[in-house]
Design an enzyme around this catalytic site. Structure first.
Site, PDB file in Angstrom:
ATOM      1  N   LYS A 144       0.753  -1.267  -0.108  1.00 40.38           N
ATOM      2  CA  LYS A 144       0.217   0.038  -0.062  1.00 40.38           C
ATOM      3  C   LYS A 144       0.989   1.413  -0.063  1.00 40.38           C
ATOM      4  CE  LYS A 144      -1.929  -0.659   4.013  1.00 40.38           C
ATOM      5  NZ  LYS A 144      -1.413  -2.023   4.340  1.00 40.38           N
ATOM      6  N   ARG A 203      -8.674   2.246  10.004  1.00 38.96           N
ATOM      7  CA  ARG A 203      -8.285   0.972  10.191  1.00 38.96           C
ATOM      8  C   ARG A 203      -9.316   0.312  11.170  1.00 38.96           C
ATOM      9  NH1 ARG A 203      -2.660   1.212   9.597  1.00 38.96           N
ATOM     10  NH2 ARG A 203      -1.584  -0.537  10.282  1.00 38.96           N
ATOM     11  N   ARG A 249      11.329  -7.204   4.766  1.00 42.07           N
ATOM     12  CA  ARG A 249      11.428  -5.857   5.143  1.00 42.07           C
ATOM     13  C   ARG A 249      11.913  -5.572   6.449  1.00 42.07           C
ATOM     14  NH1 ARG A 249       5.586  -2.505   5.264  1.00 42.07           N
ATOM     15  NH2 ARG A 249       5.645  -3.012   7.511  1.00 42.07           N
ATOM     16  N   ARG A 266      12.636  -2.165  11.084  1.00 43.97           N
ATOM     17  CA  ARG A 266      11.410  -1.726  11.856  1.00 43.97           C
ATOM     18  C   ARG A 266      10.888  -2.394  13.079  1.00 43.97           C
ATOM     19  NH1 ARG A 266       6.424   0.098   8.308  1.00 43.97           N
ATOM     20  NH2 ARG A 266       5.227  -0.821   9.951  1.00 43.97           N
ATOM     21  N   ARG A 325      -0.273  -7.751  14.615  1.00 47.42           N
ATOM     22  CA  ARG A 325      -0.788  -6.748  13.449  1.00 47.42           C
ATOM     23  C   ARG A 325      -1.616  -7.499  12.303  1.00 47.42           C
ATOM     24  NH1 ARG A 325       4.736  -5.310  11.758  1.00 47.42           N
ATOM     25  NH2 ARG A 325       3.938  -4.105   9.873  1.00 47.42           N
TER      26      ARG A 325
HETATM   27  P1  ADP Z   1       1.517  -1.670   8.957  1.00 48.14           P
HETATM   28  O1  ADP Z   1       0.330  -1.510   7.996  1.00 48.14           O
HETATM   29  O2  ADP Z   1       2.611  -2.607   8.363  1.00 48.14           O
HETATM   30  O3  ADP Z   1       1.194  -2.217  10.300  1.00 48.14           O
HETATM   31  P2  ADP Z   1       1.601   1.049   9.372  1.00 48.14           P
HETATM   32  O4  ADP Z   1       2.827   2.148   9.045  1.00 48.14           O
HETATM   33  O5  ADP Z   1       0.487   1.565   8.642  1.00 48.14           O
HETATM   34  O6  ADP Z   1       2.200  -0.375   9.185  1.00 48.14           O
HETATM   35  O7  ADP Z   1       1.313   1.314  10.952  1.00 48.14           O
HETATM   36  C1  ADP Z   1       2.393   1.178  12.081  1.00 48.14           C
HETATM   37  C2  ADP Z   1       1.513   1.141  13.285  1.00 48.14           C
HETATM   38  O8  ADP Z   1       0.994   2.424  13.285  1.00 48.14           O
HETATM   39  C3  ADP Z   1       0.473   0.174  13.576  1.00 48.14           C
HETATM   40  O9  ADP Z   1       0.748  -0.860  13.989  1.00 48.14           O
HETATM   41  C4  ADP Z   1      -0.296   1.089  14.572  1.00 48.14           C
HETATM   42  O10 ADP Z   1       0.379   0.914  15.861  1.00 48.14           O
HETATM   43  C5  ADP Z   1       0.013   2.337  14.276  1.00 48.14           C
HETATM   44  N1  ADP Z   1      -1.002   2.868  13.366  1.00 48.14           N
HETATM   45  C6  ADP Z   1      -1.028   3.190  12.146  1.00 48.14           C
HETATM   46  N2  ADP Z   1      -2.294   3.750  11.679  1.00 48.14           N
HETATM   47  C7  ADP Z   1      -3.062   3.632  12.759  1.00 48.14           C
HETATM   48  C8  ADP Z   1      -4.669   3.672  12.867  1.00 48.14           C
HETATM   49  N3  ADP Z   1      -5.420   4.265  11.753  1.00 48.14           N
HETATM   50  N4  ADP Z   1      -5.210   3.326  13.837  1.00 48.14           N
HETATM   51  C9  ADP Z   1      -4.403   3.241  14.833  1.00 48.14           C
HETATM   52  N5  ADP Z   1      -3.240   2.934  14.927  1.00 48.14           N
HETATM   53  C10 ADP Z   1      -2.466   3.033  13.716  1.00 48.14           C
END
Ligand code: ADP
Length: 193
Positions: free
Chosen positions: A13, A88, A127, A133, A144
């Protein structure tokens, strides 16, 4: 153009959202990137969310919704946005629908990156090796993905019901997936022309 990208971790994405942002001159708004930037800068928000991200848990809806509300109010988002990592949860989706309503805007399309878990896990392991990360450790990855199935899949169904969902084959190469996206955008523009 107001676009959402939805799909599991590792589906690509972020990569595709960044490309759309460049091609259409709209900001790439990624909640994950925003949280990581806050952590790197050591802000109050960063200190608050750091342990949550490391564990692979979700940041509370209220905090995340506020972050997005402020971000979408910035001038550069006036031309549109590609939203990555938000909403989310169903409650975030409701908050977004309401937020857009208030400013008299709406989503044009929701790109759904479909990917089986085993492929997602394989990609995330790669990754982890490359980027280190904190949340790409096996336990956080499993957490996740579990949260994705529990809380984010209902969001996919929410947007499927609106007719805005564009399913993509996320297992293909970056260029192939981008070609599918370009086709979908061209169709959208033809409908609006
Ligand atoms: P990924 O999709 O690989 O988990 P992201 O970079 O989108 O990675 O998100 C990393 C982390 O940031 C998530 O695991 C969560 O802890 C937090 N996060 C990101 N977007 C949201 C959201 N919309 N609501 C709650 N937590 C979020």
């Amino acid at each position: 153009m107001n676009v959402l990208v939805l799909g599991p971790q590792g589906a690509g994405k972020g990569t595709q959202a960044a490309r759309i942002a460049v091609d259409f001159e709209i900001p790439h708004v990624s909640t994950g990137d925003m949280f990581r930037a806050a952590i790197a800068a050591g802000t109050a928000l960063g200190r608050r969310v750091e342990p949550i991200l490391s564990a692979g848990e979700l940041v509370p809806d209220a905090l995340t919704v506020e972050l997005i509300r402020e971000r979408l109010a910035e001038p550069d988002a006036g031309a549109g946005f590609v939203l990555d990592g938000f909403p989310r949860t169903l409650s975030q989706a409701d908050a977004l629908d309401e937020m857009l309503d208030q400013i008299d805007r709406s989503l044009d399309m929701v790109l759904f990156f479909d990917l089986p878990d085993d492929v997602a896990i394989e990609r995330l392991a790669g990754r982890a090796a490359e980027e280190g990360r904190a949340d790409d450790e096996p336990e956080a990855i499993a957490r996740r993905l579990a949260i994705y199935h529990e809380q984010t899949e209902p969001v996919v169904e929410h947007y499927r019901a609106t007719g805005l969902l564009v399913p993509l084959h996320a297992e293909r190469t970056v260029d192939e997936v981008y070609a599918e996206i370009s086709d979908a955008i061209a169709q959208l523009e033809a409908r609006h022309a």
